[in-house]
Motif scaffolding. Structure first.
Motif, PDB file in Angstrom:
ATOM      1  N   UNK A 151       0.863  -1.184   0.000  1.00 17.61           N
ATOM      2  CA  UNK A 151       0.000   0.000   0.000  1.00 17.61           C
ATOM      3  C   UNK A 151       0.900   1.235   0.000  1.00 17.61           C
ATOM      4  N   UNK A 152       0.683   2.079  -0.985  1.00 14.22           N
ATOM      5  CA  UNK A 152       1.338   3.389  -1.042  1.00 14.22           C
ATOM      6  C   UNK A 152       0.258   4.402  -0.685  1.00 14.22           C
ATOM      7  N   UNK A 153       0.549   5.258   0.286  1.00 21.42           N
ATOM      8  CA  UNK A 153      -0.458   6.258   0.654  1.00 21.42           C
ATOM      9  C   UNK A 153       0.199   7.541   1.129  1.00 21.42           C
ATOM     10  N   UNK A 154      -0.496   8.640   0.890  1.00 18.53           N
ATOM     11  CA  UNK A 154      -0.038   9.937   1.369  1.00 18.53           C
ATOM     12  C   UNK A 154      -0.239   9.950   2.885  1.00 18.53           C
ATOM     13  N   UNK A 155       0.806  10.331   3.634  1.00 16.74           N
ATOM     14  CA  UNK A 155       0.696  10.302   5.092  1.00 16.74           C
ATOM     15  C   UNK A 155       0.650  11.686   5.729  1.00 16.74           C
ATOM     16  N   UNK A 156       0.880  12.720   4.956  1.00 14.18           N
ATOM     17  CA  UNK A 156       0.675  14.067   5.482  1.00 14.18           C
ATOM     18  C   UNK A 156       0.324  15.009   4.338  1.00 14.18           C
TER      19      UNK A 156
ATOM     20  N   UNK B  87       0.012  22.192   4.150  1.00 13.32           N
ATOM     21  CA  UNK B  87      -0.634  23.237   3.354  1.00 13.32           C
ATOM     22  C   UNK B  87      -1.782  22.716   2.506  1.00 13.32           C
ATOM     23  N   UNK B  88      -2.305  21.536   2.855  1.00 12.85           N
ATOM     24  CA  UNK B  88      -3.438  20.975   2.129  1.00 12.85           C
ATOM     25  C   UNK B  88      -3.076  20.232   0.853  1.00 12.85           C
ATOM     26  N   UNK B  89      -1.784  20.073   0.573  1.00  6.92           N
ATOM     27  CA  UNK B  89      -1.359  19.341  -0.622  1.00  6.92           C
ATOM     28  C   UNK B  89      -0.627  18.068  -0.204  1.00  6.92           C
ATOM     29  N   UNK B  90      -0.629  17.037  -1.075  1.00 11.62           N
ATOM     30  CA  UNK B  90       0.052  15.789  -0.708  1.00 11.62           C
ATOM     31  C   UNK B  90       1.508  16.019  -0.305  1.00 11.62           C
ATOM     32  N   UNK B  91       1.906  15.347   0.769  1.00 14.99           N
ATOM     33  CA  UNK B  91       3.275  15.451   1.263  1.00 14.99           C
ATOM     34  C   UNK B  91       3.987  14.118   1.129  1.00 14.99           C
ATOM     35  N   UNK B  92       4.506  13.620   2.238  1.00 17.68           N
ATOM     36  CA  UNK B  92       5.243  12.352   2.229  1.00 17.68           C
ATOM     37  C   UNK B  92       4.325  11.181   1.908  1.00 17.68           C
ATOM     38  N   UNK B  93       4.950  10.139   1.365  1.00 16.92           N
ATOM     39  CA  UNK B  93       4.235   8.926   0.974  1.00 16.92           C
ATOM     40  C   UNK B  93       4.833   7.761   1.740  1.00 16.92           C
ATOM     41  N   UNK B  94       3.960   6.911   2.235  1.00 20.32           N
ATOM     42  CA  UNK B  94       4.369   5.737   3.000  1.00 20.32           C
ATOM     43  C   UNK B  94       4.173   4.488   2.164  1.00 20.32           C
TER      44      UNK B  94
END
Length: 151
Positions: free
Chosen positions: A129-134, A137-144
């Protein structure tokens, strides 16, 4: 009075000037540290955007070690990697939208982990599973990246 008052007590204008100089020194130091941190971050991103250099055997052994450790700790999944969205060609948009073909946006280590899963882990029943974790500023950040094997 043995000393002159001007030697003991500077004028308000002189104090303001001194305070402004101190603030300028602090601002310069902050700017220097920020630039150094940004350069270090960019260096790390450059490194992560390239293949690891590990052999297939080394990658499989590393994956096995991580999974076995998680199992010993009673887990049924483990986060194996977290990376900045800049390692995706679309900055994580396709992952965030769960679009078909999202894996084609991966680069570097993130892509290498996906390929390891396709080649060795998926045939053995593992899920990824790849998912945005933060969302700074309301935009996708780091990915887990999470590997799981439980129900």
């Amino acid at each position: 009075m043995p000393e002159r008052i001007d030697d003991l007590l500077p004028t308000a204008q002189e104090i303001q000037k001194q305070a402004a100089l101190n603030e300028a020194v602090k601002a310069d130091e902050f700017t220097r540290r920020l630039a150094a941190a940004e350069a270090e971050k960019q260096k790390l991103i450059d490194k992560l955007s390239k293949p690891s250099g590990l052999s297939e055997d080394e990658k499989v052994k590393l994956a096995s070690t991580v999974i076995q450790r998680a199992v010993r700790n009673g887990l049924s999944e483990v986060q194996v990697y977290r990376f900045p969205n800049s390692l995706c060609t679309d900055r994580g948009r396709a992952i965030n939208q769960m679009e078909a073909g999202w894996e084609k946006t991966l680069t570097g280590m993130a892509k290498e982990i996906y390929q390891l899963w396709v080649d060795y882990l998926q045939p053995r029943g593992y899920r990824i599973r790849y998912q945005i974790v933060d969302f700074p500023g309301g935009v996708p950040g780091d990915i887990s990246i999470v590997i799981s094997w439980g129900e």
